[in-house]
Design an enzyme around this catalytic site. Sequence first.
Site, mmCIF file in Angstrom:
data_model
loop_
_atom_site.group_PDB
_atom_site.id
_atom_site.type_symbol
_atom_site.label_atom_id
_atom_site.label_comp_id
_atom_site.label_asym_id
_atom_site.label_seq_id
_atom_site.Cartn_x
_atom_site.Cartn_y
_atom_site.Cartn_z
ATOM 1 N N HIS A 197 40.499 -65.179 -7.465
ATOM 2 C CA HIS A 197 40.039 -63.789 -7.352
ATOM 3 C C HIS A 197 39.507 -63.217 -8.666
ATOM 4 O O HIS A 197 39.845 -62.093 -9.055
ATOM 5 C CB HIS A 197 41.166 -62.910 -6.806
ATOM 6 C CG HIS A 197 41.595 -63.256 -5.404
ATOM 7 N ND1 HIS A 197 40.739 -63.784 -4.465
ATOM 8 C CD2 HIS A 197 42.809 -63.151 -4.778
ATOM 9 C CE1 HIS A 197 41.390 -63.985 -3.332
ATOM 10 N NE2 HIS A 197 42.651 -63.619 -3.494
ATOM 11 N N HIS B 271 39.986 -57.360 0.295
ATOM 12 C CA HIS B 271 41.260 -58.055 0.454
ATOM 13 C C HIS B 271 42.308 -57.185 1.181
ATOM 14 O O HIS B 271 43.496 -57.198 0.828
ATOM 15 C CB HIS B 271 41.771 -58.496 -0.917
ATOM 16 C CG HIS B 271 42.652 -59.690 -0.900
ATOM 17 N ND1 HIS B 271 43.965 -59.652 -0.471
ATOM 18 C CD2 HIS B 271 42.422 -60.980 -1.238
ATOM 19 C CE1 HIS B 271 44.489 -60.860 -0.572
ATOM 20 N NE2 HIS B 271 43.583 -61.689 -1.035
ATOM 21 N N GLU C 243 39.246 -62.262 5.149
ATOM 22 C CA GLU C 243 38.351 -62.037 4.013
ATOM 23 C C GLU C 243 37.013 -62.721 4.276
ATOM 24 O O GLU C 243 36.937 -63.951 4.305
ATOM 25 C CB GLU C 243 38.979 -62.617 2.744
ATOM 26 C CG GLU C 243 40.355 -62.052 2.426
ATOM 27 C CD GLU C 243 41.187 -63.019 1.570
ATOM 28 O OE1 GLU C 243 40.719 -63.442 0.508
ATOM 29 O OE2 GLU C 243 42.311 -63.348 1.986
HETATM 30 C C1 BGC Z 1 44.598 -66.223 -0.940
HETATM 31 C C2 BGC Z 1 46.070 -66.508 -1.050
HETATM 32 C C3 BGC Z 1 46.614 -65.645 -2.144
HETATM 33 C C4 BGC Z 1 46.319 -64.201 -1.843
HETATM 34 C C5 BGC Z 1 46.715 -63.358 -3.010
HETATM 35 C C6 BGC Z 1 44.405 -64.794 -0.614
HETATM 36 O O1 BGC Z 1 43.054 -64.501 -0.559
HETATM 37 O O2 BGC Z 1 43.979 -67.034 0.005
HETATM 38 O O3 BGC Z 1 46.314 -67.856 -1.317
HETATM 39 O O4 BGC Z 1 47.975 -65.827 -2.302
HETATM 40 O O5 BGC Z 1 44.962 -64.016 -1.647
HETATM 41 O O6 BGC Z 1 47.499 -62.337 -2.650
#
Ligand code: BGC
Length: 380
Positions: free
Chosen positions: A140, A214, A345
């Site tokens: 991210h 998210h 997402e």
């Molecule tokens: C991911 C997870 C991750 C989460 C973070 C998601 O987009 O796929 O693996 O733990 O984001 O909170």
Amino acid sequence: MKRLNLNLFTIMVLLTAAACKQAPKQEEMPSMPAFSIEKMPFGKVGENEITLYKLSNSSGFTVEIINYGAAIVSILAPDKNGEMGNVVLGFDSLSGYLQPGNPYFGCIAGRYANRIAKAQFTLDGATYKLAANNGPNTLHGGLKGFDKVVWNAMENASDSSASLTLTYLSPDGEEGYPGNLSAEVIYTITNDNALQIDYKATTDKATPINLTNHAYFNLAAGKTADILGHELMLTADNYTPVDATLIPTGKIESTKGGPMDFTSAKPIGKDLAQVSGGYDHNFILNKAGNDLSLAATLYEPTSGRMMEMLTTEPAVQFYSGNFLNGTLTNEDGKAIVKHYGLCLEAQHYPDSPNQANFPNTILKPGETYTQTTIYRFLTK
Ligand code: BGC
């Protein structure tokens, strides 16, 4: 600081079709405002004021967004009896968003949402090193991704929608990524209880980009123990299997007939035990181009709430909230336990900058990155 204490500072921006055109005749009742936007202070990050924007339509569908992380704080949507409830996980104060354990609630993830293997990629002969903030990988956007920056915000209400435009200029080299990247995200609500998210970005050097929202959805508005009874449909005949660090192996596998098969709606809990660690996978949408098409439906039987998701993106990461562990508290005061919310997402495939057979995620100077995703709330 709790938001509830701040109502005195509330600024109302009300716009009605009637007000725009002509004053109502004496004997007519004034019509309900079509859309409203309220603004309230939500604290400060350094010298930057953080503001909460509350966008509502005339039937009460409401989305709250802050300019820290461009995060959705709440979405109020009706159940089958017309009772409004918050269908996303969020915190009631800025400190919740600033805490290190914030699992990316409602934010915009970027520059590259999801993972890039071994926190590096090579582009035009140069190797770029990123922060390994998730085991050996980057997740991210790195240590200070788009979820942890202050965005500029500008609200706008018309008689057909209310929107909030958020912009952020990510400087060349930020978190290791090349190029000054100018990003824009527009959240728009409409009268059909839909939230549309339009993304745009340009750069002055070639750079990978993958933006997403998210939000963690819980259509029962916290009235069930978890989201395992939610019925999910994904228009995905294929997905990308992952290694132990959740990086795609490069294979494309069929979802059909197994636990990854959501091509017909089924409860999330039905086959969950067969998926090691829970669902946290990239589902490839059944389409060739980048048309806006149905990606998912999500239905929660006790409330009757349903959500449709449409996107221009090639894939969706379905994450069943596996790492939520009860240490955080939701806006309604409840502990956020494992599987209390789920993410859908819209995205490009994880690790695309290192996987030549995946659709391209490199944005070049002169090009414009665009993405549109719609979450529409209904009942049945
Ligand atoms: C991911 C997870 C991750 C989460 C973070 C998601 O987009 O796929 O693996 O733990 O984001 O909170």
